[in-house]
Design a protein around this motif. Sequence first.
Motif, PDB file in Angstrom:
ATOM      1  N   HIS A   7       0.867  -1.169   0.000  1.00 15.82           N
ATOM      2  CA  HIS A   7       0.000   0.000   0.000  1.00 15.82           C
ATOM      3  C   HIS A   7       0.909   1.225   0.000  1.00 15.82           C
ATOM      4  CE1 HIS A   7      -4.286  -0.463   0.521  1.00 15.82           C
ATOM      5  NE2 HIS A   7      -4.119  -1.495   1.286  1.00 15.82           N
ATOM      6  N   THR A 106      -7.869  -3.266   3.036  1.00 18.68           N
ATOM      7  CA  THR A 106      -7.503  -2.810   4.357  1.00 18.68           C
ATOM      8  C   THR A 106      -8.153  -1.468   4.657  1.00 18.68           C
ATOM      9  OG1 THR A 106      -5.529  -1.899   3.361  1.00 18.68           O
ATOM     10  CG2 THR A 106      -5.332  -4.042   4.423  1.00 18.68           C
ATOM     11  N   LEU A 107      -8.825  -0.895   3.685  1.00 19.54           N
ATOM     12  CA  LEU A 107      -9.515   0.365   3.913  1.00 19.54           C
ATOM     13  C   LEU A 107     -10.792   0.403   3.089  1.00 19.54           C
ATOM     14  CD1 LEU A 107      -8.332   2.541   5.720  1.00 19.54           C
ATOM     15  CD2 LEU A 107      -8.177   3.941   3.700  1.00 19.54           C
ATOM     16  N   CYS A 108     -11.792   1.110   3.610  1.00 20.23           N
ATOM     17  CA  CYS A 108     -13.109   1.047   2.976  1.00 20.23           C
ATOM     18  C   CYS A 108     -13.142   1.658   1.587  1.00 20.23           C
ATOM     19  CB  CYS A 108     -14.142   1.737   3.849  1.00 20.23           C
ATOM     20  SG  CYS A 108     -13.785   3.476   4.110  1.00 20.23           S
ATOM     21  N   LYS A 124     -16.152  -3.300   5.369  1.00 16.77           N
ATOM     22  CA  LYS A 124     -15.325  -2.243   5.954  1.00 16.77           C
ATOM     23  C   LYS A 124     -14.908  -2.566   7.378  1.00 16.77           C
ATOM     24  CE  LYS A 124     -18.527   0.812   5.220  1.00 16.77           C
ATOM     25  NZ  LYS A 124     -19.206   2.121   5.260  1.00 16.77           N
ATOM     26  N   ALA A 126     -13.262  -4.016  10.731  1.00 17.81           N
ATOM     27  CA  ALA A 126     -11.902  -4.466  11.070  1.00 17.81           C
ATOM     28  C   ALA A 126     -11.807  -5.986  11.172  1.00 17.81           C
ATOM     29  CB  ALA A 126     -11.424  -3.789  12.358  1.00 17.81           C
ATOM     30  N   ARG A 129     -11.570  -7.462   7.668  1.00 12.01           N
ATOM     31  CA  ARG A 129     -10.314  -7.078   7.019  1.00 12.01           C
ATOM     32  C   ARG A 129      -9.136  -7.867   7.571  1.00 12.01           C
ATOM     33  NH1 ARG A 129      -9.488  -1.270   8.003  1.00 12.01           N
ATOM     34  NH2 ARG A 129     -11.127  -1.280   9.567  1.00 12.01           N
ATOM     35  N   ALA A 130      -9.161  -8.081   8.868  1.00 12.49           N
ATOM     36  CA  ALA A 130      -8.034  -8.785   9.481  1.00 12.49           C
ATOM     37  C   ALA A 130      -8.141 -10.293   9.271  1.00 12.49           C
ATOM     38  CB  ALA A 130      -7.985  -8.472  10.976  1.00 12.49           C
ATOM     39  N   ASP A 157      -5.883  -8.451  -1.979  1.00 12.46           N
ATOM     40  CA  ASP A 157      -5.975  -7.241  -1.167  1.00 12.46           C
ATOM     41  C   ASP A 157      -5.997  -6.013  -2.067  1.00 12.46           C
ATOM     42  OD1 ASP A 157      -6.006  -5.442   0.837  1.00 12.46           O
ATOM     43  OD2 ASP A 157      -4.212  -6.177   1.844  1.00 12.46           O
ATOM     44  N   SER A 158      -7.125  -5.328  -2.064  1.00 10.14           N
ATOM     45  CA  SER A 158      -7.291  -4.164  -2.940  1.00 10.14           C
ATOM     46  C   SER A 158      -6.402  -3.015  -2.492  1.00 10.14           C
ATOM     47  CB  SER A 158      -8.743  -3.691  -2.902  1.00 10.14           C
ATOM     48  OG  SER A 158      -9.619  -4.763  -3.056  1.00 10.14           O
ATOM     49  N   THR A 159      -6.065  -2.172  -3.424  1.00 11.11           N
ATOM     50  CA  THR A 159      -5.303  -0.970  -3.103  1.00 11.11           C
ATOM     51  C   THR A 159      -6.001   0.217  -3.752  1.00 11.11           C
ATOM     52  OG1 THR A 159      -3.953  -0.964  -5.088  1.00 11.11           O
ATOM     53  CG2 THR A 159      -3.167  -2.298  -3.239  1.00 11.11           C
TER      54      THR A 159
END
Lengths: 206, 120
Positions: A7, A106-108, A124, A126, A129-130, A157-159
């Motif tokens: 990221h 890892t982020l919305c 979204k 936690a 995501r984890a 994992d999106s960026t």
Amino acid sequence: MAAKHKHGDPLPETVLRVKSLESLLIEKGLVEAEALDALIDRYENKVGPRNGAKVVARAWVDAAYRERLLKDATSAVAEFGFTGAQGEELVAVENTDNIHNVVVCTLCSCYPWPVLGLPPVWYKSAPYRARVVREPRKVLEEFGTQLPQSQEVRVWDSTAETRYLVIPKRPEGTEGLDEGALAELVNRDSMIGTREADSPATVEGV
Amino acid sequence: MALDPVLQSINIPQDEEGPVFDEPWQAQAFAMTVKLNEGGQFSWSEWAEVFGAEIAADTVSGQGVGNAAYYQCWLSALEKIVDQKALLTPEQLSARKAEWREASEHTPHGQPIEIRKSSK
């Protein structure tokens, strides 16, 4: 197995400003996270997922389209007029008998809005995501998705630059269905990879 | 979704089903504003004044008032009104923004981005 990339880039300024406001207001008890989510939740099914469903249904019936989608999803979805607001790259990943793909961020903000609309609240959260990175099979089971051990699970994992669209497997017993009917079977979660596409029997039974 | 009649008069981009958002942050900014109003932190007329000034300034500076520009104005107005109402200071916001930026740049891939919750 998470994709190996970083990221590296900071989030867009606008997203940082919104996140700062949101986190401070929540901490100070001026707004409740649940109430915000509930309000936002009302819109999440409105625009987006139907776009993605059309793309998946086309890929199921049209081999040439499927090839284009897997090769360059950004251009392939643009054929439908679905284009990203910020020019991020869209990558389509296909589920097969041997591979099941699931997407996390890892982020919305990292979500393919042009095809899926606003992200669901759980996406979204936690815990999702984890955990989906650490124990994807267990998380999928909680969504009611049981995968055979022989099927490899890939977590993407999106960026900010790259978003993923899962092409779920075409359900059994759908040989006679046309593209429009097939699109009805493509639920939002199947394009994130937490569920499979609906079977015709399930849809009729509702 | 039935909007508050007063909010409706603010002329938010919407179709027959309710507000229209291009990106999640717009919905988040909208939702925070609605909830702060519901919580009695400011009235819609107070909001309309601050927000209207942002739109007017934007129009003068030649920006379009499309959905994105509209919500950029919305976000700026929200930052201003939370300061005016002494809910948050610009310093708090800018410090928090730096923390989020730091966190987003340095979080190992595959880990949720979180920041310390110490600076209230």
